[in-house]
Scaffold this motif. Structure first.
Motif, short mmCIF file in Angstrom:
data_model
loop_
_atom_site.label_atom_id
_atom_site.label_comp_id
_atom_site.label_asym_id
_atom_site.label_seq_id
_atom_site.Cartn_x
_atom_site.Cartn_y
_atom_site.Cartn_z
N PHE A 35 10.81 -14.32 2.40
CA PHE A 35 9.62 -13.92 2.52
C PHE A 35 9.15 -13.07 3.58
N SER A 36 8.23 -12.12 3.17
CA SER A 36 7.94 -11.00 3.99
C SER A 36 6.41 -10.62 4.18
N PHE A 37 6.07 -10.78 5.41
CA PHE A 37 4.67 -10.60 6.06
C PHE A 37 4.60 -9.48 6.60
N SER A 38 3.78 -8.40 6.43
CA SER A 38 3.57 -7.43 7.13
C SER A 38 1.99 -7.21 7.35
N LEU A 39 1.60 -6.74 8.77
CA LEU A 39 0.30 -6.32 9.09
C LEU A 39 0.22 -4.98 9.60
N ILE A 40 -0.21 -4.14 8.86
CA ILE A 40 0.09 -2.59 9.36
C ILE A 40 -1.32 -2.06 9.29
N GLU A 41 -2.05 -1.61 10.30
CA GLU A 41 -3.55 -1.00 10.66
C GLU A 41 -4.56 -1.59 9.47
N GLY A 42 -4.29 -2.93 9.58
CA GLY A 42 -5.40 -3.91 8.83
C GLY A 42 -4.84 -4.20 7.63
N GLN A 92 0.83 -1.13 0.01
CA GLN A 92 -0.08 0.03 0.06
C GLN A 92 0.87 1.22 -0.01
N THR A 93 1.91 1.13 0.84
CA THR A 93 2.78 2.53 0.94
C THR A 93 4.12 2.07 1.39
N ASP A 94 4.74 3.13 1.74
CA ASP A 94 6.23 3.01 1.96
C ASP A 94 6.13 3.80 3.69
N PHE A 95 7.32 3.32 4.61
CA PHE A 95 7.33 3.81 5.83
C PHE A 95 9.05 3.83 5.98
N ILE A 96 9.25 4.85 6.71
CA ILE A 96 10.55 4.99 7.24
C ILE A 96 10.73 5.21 8.55
N LEU A 97 11.39 4.12 9.37
CA LEU A 97 11.57 4.29 10.80
C LEU A 97 13.05 4.77 10.99
N VAL A 98 12.84 6.04 12.06
CA VAL A 98 14.19 6.58 12.57
C VAL A 98 14.25 6.39 14.03
N ARG A 99 15.21 6.46 14.64
CA ARG A 99 15.48 6.47 15.84
C ARG A 99 14.88 7.48 16.67
N GLU A 100 14.18 7.04 18.02
CA GLU A 100 13.71 8.26 18.47
C GLU A 100 14.46 9.28 18.88
N ARG A 101 15.85 9.07 19.39
CA ARG A 101 16.69 10.14 19.66
C ARG A 101 16.95 10.98 18.47
N ASP A 102 16.79 10.57 17.16
CA ASP A 102 17.21 11.48 16.09
C ASP A 102 16.18 12.27 15.57
N LEU A 103 15.06 12.33 16.44
CA LEU A 103 13.63 13.06 15.93
C LEU A 103 14.01 14.56 15.67
N PRO A 104 14.80 15.27 16.36
CA PRO A 104 14.91 16.53 16.32
C PRO A 104 15.76 16.90 14.98
N VAL A 105 16.91 15.93 14.69
CA VAL A 105 17.42 16.10 13.37
C VAL A 105 16.55 15.95 12.48
N VAL A 106 15.79 15.08 12.08
CA VAL A 106 14.98 14.53 11.28
C VAL A 106 13.89 15.74 10.87
N ILE A 107 13.25 16.49 12.02
CA ILE A 107 12.29 17.37 11.79
C ILE A 107 13.16 18.68 11.29
N HIS A 108 14.30 18.92 11.76
CA HIS A 108 14.90 20.16 11.11
C HIS A 108 15.40 19.96 9.77
N THR A 109 15.44 18.55 9.54
CA THR A 109 16.16 18.37 8.26
C THR A 109 15.01 18.60 7.11
N LEU A 110 13.78 18.07 7.32
CA LEU A 110 12.66 17.85 6.70
C LEU A 110 11.50 18.95 6.80
N ALA A 111 11.65 19.80 7.66
CA ALA A 111 10.75 20.87 7.72
C ALA A 111 10.44 21.79 6.57
N GLY A 112 11.64 21.97 6.01
CA GLY A 112 11.68 22.78 4.89
C GLY A 112 10.91 22.31 3.49
N GLU A 113 10.84 21.10 3.55
CA GLU A 113 10.28 20.32 2.23
C GLU A 113 9.04 20.05 2.73
#
Length: 269
Positions: A169-176, A60-81
């Motif tokens: 073999f990959s099986f994922s169940l995300i939000e139904g 259905q879609t794509d997900f990116i996982l980032v470490r919780e401690r990196d969240l400030p850097v992630v937000i600063h990096t992506l907020a302009g876009e």
């Protein structure tokens, strides 16, 4: 809730999930999809700011996982876009870089990330989904494939599996929503009327990244694959795992993909 076990390894970081939602203004079919669609806007900037990511593509879609401690850097990096939202009590609340700026230090430039070896087995894969209400009909088959299927022979001389026929073999169940990746031979074991795929029914080939387990501290692994494929407008379905990363590309494009990645390896030496 899982009991401790000597057989279970757990990474020491807690990860948060980012989902990238298009604004819908771009016409469909005009560009690559999957991980390459967000290579320039998300993956490359995070790699440049030394953020390690795990990538999980689903039907259905794509997900990116980032470490919780990196969240400030992630937000600063992506907020302009991007407009960034966080989920609170089921509601989406806007987030700005000011919300996480306390103590934020801009990362210092570092050396270019390591280029990992890539391998491409001959196995052909399918990307599928199944309706949740039909899952019981294939549950026994799923369990058999997940836990009892034989792995490829182990090569004692090289200390690795035979990559001509890799088991994946990959099986994922995300939000139904259920998403499955399996090789074309395994697909034949399932009832064809229950497994749904794209209208073209295309098959995929895999590029596996890493000659040995990658770990979670290094950044730029996803970018190593996504950036050259994005430049060539080649779609890719990407799955990070505990040990290796895997990119699936349309079967007809595998020769071009291998050539692009070889050129990237040579230019990085």
């Amino acid at each position: 809730e899982l009991p401790p076990s000597e057989f279970m390894q757990v990474a020491d970081s807690t990860w948060l999930v980012l989902s990238v939602v298009s604004n819908g203004r771009e016409p469909p079919g005009c560009q690559a999809t999957g991980v390459t669609k967000i290579a320039r806007s998300v993956i490359a900037p995070l790699a440049e700011h030394h953020v390690s990511v795990l990538m999980l593509s689903t039907y259905q879609t794509d997900f990116i996982l980032v470490r919780e401690r990196d969240l400030p850097v992630v937000i600063h990096t992506l907020a302009g876009e991007f407009d960034i939202y966080k989920e609170e009590s089921g509601e989406c609340v806007p987030v700005t870089s000011d919300d996480v700026s306390n103590g934020f230090l801009k990362p210092k430039p570092s050396a270019s990330p390591m280029l990992h070896p890539v391998q491409s087995p001959q196995t052909r894969f399918c990307v599928l989904t199944v309706a949740p209400d039909t899952l019981p009909a294939i549950a026994t088959m799923l369990i058999d494939v997940l836990f009892y299927s034989h792995s490829p022979p182990w090569d004692a001389a090289t200390g690795s599996q035979d990559l001509d026929s890799i088991t994946f073999f990959s099986f994922s169940l995300i939000e139904g929503y259920i998403s499955i990746v399996m090789d074309a031979e395994t697909q034949k074991r399932f009832p064809s009327d229950l497994l749904l795929t794209s209208s073209t029914g295309e098959l995929w080939r895999m590029v596996r990244i890493g000659g040995q387990p990658l770990g979670f501290d290094e950044c730029g692994i996803v970018a190593q694959i996504a950036e050259p494929l994005a430049a060539a407008d080649i779609s890719a379905y990407y799955i990070s795992t505990f040990n290796f990363d895997h990119a699936l590309v349309p079967e007809e494009g595998i020769a071009e993909v291998i050539q692009l990645l070889q050129q990237r390896q040579e230019s990085g030496r």
